[in-house]
Each structure stands twice: as C-alpha cells, then as structure tokens.
Design a protein around this motif. Structure first.
Motif, short mmCIF file in Angstrom:
data_model
loop_
_atom_site.label_atom_id
_atom_site.label_comp_id
_atom_site.label_asym_id
_atom_site.label_seq_id
_atom_site.Cartn_x
_atom_site.Cartn_y
_atom_site.Cartn_z
N UNK A 26 40.85 -94.03 -55.84
CA UNK A 26 41.29 -94.86 -57.14
C UNK A 26 41.04 -94.27 -58.20
N UNK A 27 41.51 -93.65 -59.31
CA UNK A 27 41.44 -92.85 -60.31
C UNK A 27 41.91 -93.39 -61.58
N UNK A 28 41.02 -93.35 -62.80
CA UNK A 28 41.75 -93.68 -64.09
C UNK A 28 42.69 -92.83 -64.69
N UNK A 29 43.18 -93.21 -65.77
CA UNK A 29 44.13 -92.59 -66.62
C UNK A 29 43.29 -91.44 -67.04
N UNK A 30 42.30 -91.80 -67.70
CA UNK A 30 41.55 -90.65 -68.59
C UNK A 30 40.96 -89.78 -67.37
N UNK A 31 40.57 -90.10 -66.37
CA UNK A 31 40.23 -89.02 -65.19
C UNK A 31 41.29 -88.20 -64.82
N UNK A 32 42.44 -88.78 -64.69
CA UNK A 32 43.64 -87.94 -64.33
C UNK A 32 44.01 -86.95 -65.60
N UNK A 33 43.88 -87.39 -66.75
CA UNK A 33 43.94 -86.52 -67.94
C UNK A 33 43.26 -85.36 -68.01
N UNK A 34 41.92 -85.54 -67.57
CA UNK A 34 40.69 -84.32 -67.68
C UNK A 34 41.24 -83.58 -66.23
N UNK A 35 41.68 -84.03 -65.22
CA UNK A 35 41.95 -83.22 -64.18
C UNK A 35 42.99 -82.27 -64.30
N UNK A 36 44.10 -83.00 -64.89
CA UNK A 36 45.40 -82.13 -64.93
C UNK A 36 45.54 -81.52 -66.36
N UNK A 37 44.62 -81.64 -67.49
CA UNK A 37 44.88 -81.08 -68.62
C UNK A 37 45.94 -81.76 -69.54
N UNK A 38 46.43 -83.14 -69.23
CA UNK A 38 47.23 -83.73 -70.24
C UNK A 38 46.62 -84.72 -71.12
N UNK A 39 47.35 -85.03 -72.05
CA UNK A 39 46.81 -86.19 -73.11
C UNK A 39 47.11 -87.46 -72.29
N UNK A 40 46.20 -88.51 -72.69
CA UNK A 40 46.08 -89.85 -72.09
C UNK A 40 47.57 -90.44 -72.11
#
Length: 254
Positions: A26-40
């Motif tokens: 389970x991962x948050x949108x913010x964590x995904x943004x950090x991982x992938x380099x995308x904006x929230x």
C-alpha cells in the motif's frame, strides 16, 4: 506532439504508476510522486484512471504511530489487477493439487504447502535472527525479506496508548501481492502454513486479519510486540531461538 504519441506516453506513464503500486503498495500518491518524479496532480490523474479501470483500489490505513487525523489513502492492486498479471500456471497447479488431494487426501496437499514454504523459512531465518530479540525489529526484517520476493510488504507499528498496557502494542504486516492468490483461494492451507512460518520466524504467535485469497485488499498479519521472542528450549541446542508453537486457533481460516 500528435494525439497518438500523447496517448502512448500516457499509457507508458500509467504502466509505470501501476508497476509502482504493485511493487510498493500500500502506497500513497505522495510517495508515488517521490518514487517516480511526478507531480502530485499527475500521479492522482493516473491513479484515478487506474481506479476507474478497476485494477487498483484505495485502502484507508491508520497513520504511522497511531496519530490523530483521517486515515491515510493508500493504493493497492485490486483482485482484477492481481488477476491481470496472469495465472495460467496457477490453474495447472490447482488441477494438479486437486488430483493429489483426491488420490492421497488433504494431508498430502498440506505436506506440499509445507515444503513450498520451507525454502522461504530457511532463507529468511538467518536475516531475521540478525535483527535480534525485539519483535518489532524481527517483523520489519520479515517485511523487508518479503518485499524482495515481490510480496510487496510493509510493517506498521501500532503503539498501545494509555490506559491500554504497552503489552498490547503490535505490528501490522501487510502484503500487497500474493503470487499464489488464486491457488490459496482454492486451498486455504497455503495461508495457514505461511502464517505458521511467520510465527516461527518472528518468535510469537501471530494472527491473520485478512487475506487476498479471501477478497481482502491486502494480506494483513497481526504481530504482538509487547514481549521478547520465546527463548530457546532447554536441552535443544539445535533449535533456532525463533521457534515457538503456533496457535492455529488464532489464525484466520480462509
């Protein structure tokens, strides 16, 4: 950029988001943004598309440390998303196990499951024993080992607050992906044996709260942390310190 090229780029980005949910959920949108380099905003757009397609789901989880506030929104693969990974070989395995059960009985299927998870226990035990006697540390080591094997695991500590005794503190171990989910849904003994292995590895009785095989968003295992792991039995120098008797009545029965 042509419309077709934009669509292709969106598809590739959406695939990256889906892969990250599989790997880290389970991962948050913010964590995904950090991982992938995308904006929230970009991450949430793709998460919304994947959610509408039915391949991911939102899991509301208690915030780390048990703080106040609304539960965090975290993303995991849905049952449809799990199935989309492909399960032809599981259908073949299920048919083989059905024939084995018919010919030799349920004990033979259990023996097969025990053998399958024995390799996991052998590989994980030295690493978890290095974490020391603290149950929370051992649970974290187990989670790290599971994640390396693509179980997409996380371990969240839940501290008991007064007036509850500290002995009620625990770790919730979550697994966002199960490579044998469909098989375990037909043969619940796989979930039982895995739970027994977890109990021996961390050194305390554990309890299954939910499983993917029963339709849960994740497999969740409750690990009490209010005491040290069980000591090595007297007169049994060959037995690892983590071995304890498993209380099967505390385990979930899918």
């Amino acid at each position: 950029m042509a419309a077709g090229a934009v669509a292709d780029a969106d598809d590739r980005t959406r695939d990256r988001v889906l892969s990250a949910v599989l790997e880290h959920g389970p991962v948050s949108a913010a964590e995904l943004g950090d991982l992938l380099g995308f904006t929230p905003a970009a991450v949430r757009r793709h998460l919304d598309n994947l959610s509408r397609a039915g391949v991911i789901e939102v899991k509301r989880a208690a915030r780390s440390g048990g703080g106040a506030g609304r539960p965090a929104r975290r993303y995991v693969l849905s049952s449809q998303g799990q199935s989309s990974l492909g399960n032809d070989y599981l259908d073949i395995a299920a048919l083989a196990l059905q024939q084995l059960q018919k010919a030799a009985g349920p004990d033979a299927v259990r023996a097969f499951a025990v053998e399958r998870f024995a390799d996991m226990e052998r590989r994980y035990a030295p690493e978890i024993d290095k974490a020391g006697p603290d149950i929370a540390d051992r649970a974290k080591a187990l989670s790290d080992a599971l994640s390396r094997d693509n179980f997409v695991s996380s371990a969240a500590s839940i501290e008991a607050k007064a007036p509850l005794p500290a002995a009620l503190s625990s770790v919730q171990l979550c697994q966002g992906h199960c490579p044998i989910q469909e098989l375990a849904s037909r043969f619940p003994v796989f979930c039982d044996v895995e739970t027994e292995v977890f109990s021996r590895l961390v050194g305390v009785d554990v309890r299954r709260l939910s499983t993917l095989a029963r339709g849960g968003h994740v497999c969740t295992t409750h690990i009490p942390t209010g005491r040290l792991s069980a000591p090595e039995p007297a007169g049994s120098p060959a037995a690892p310190a983590s071995l304890v008797e498993v209380n099967n009545h505390q385990q979930e029965r899918p």
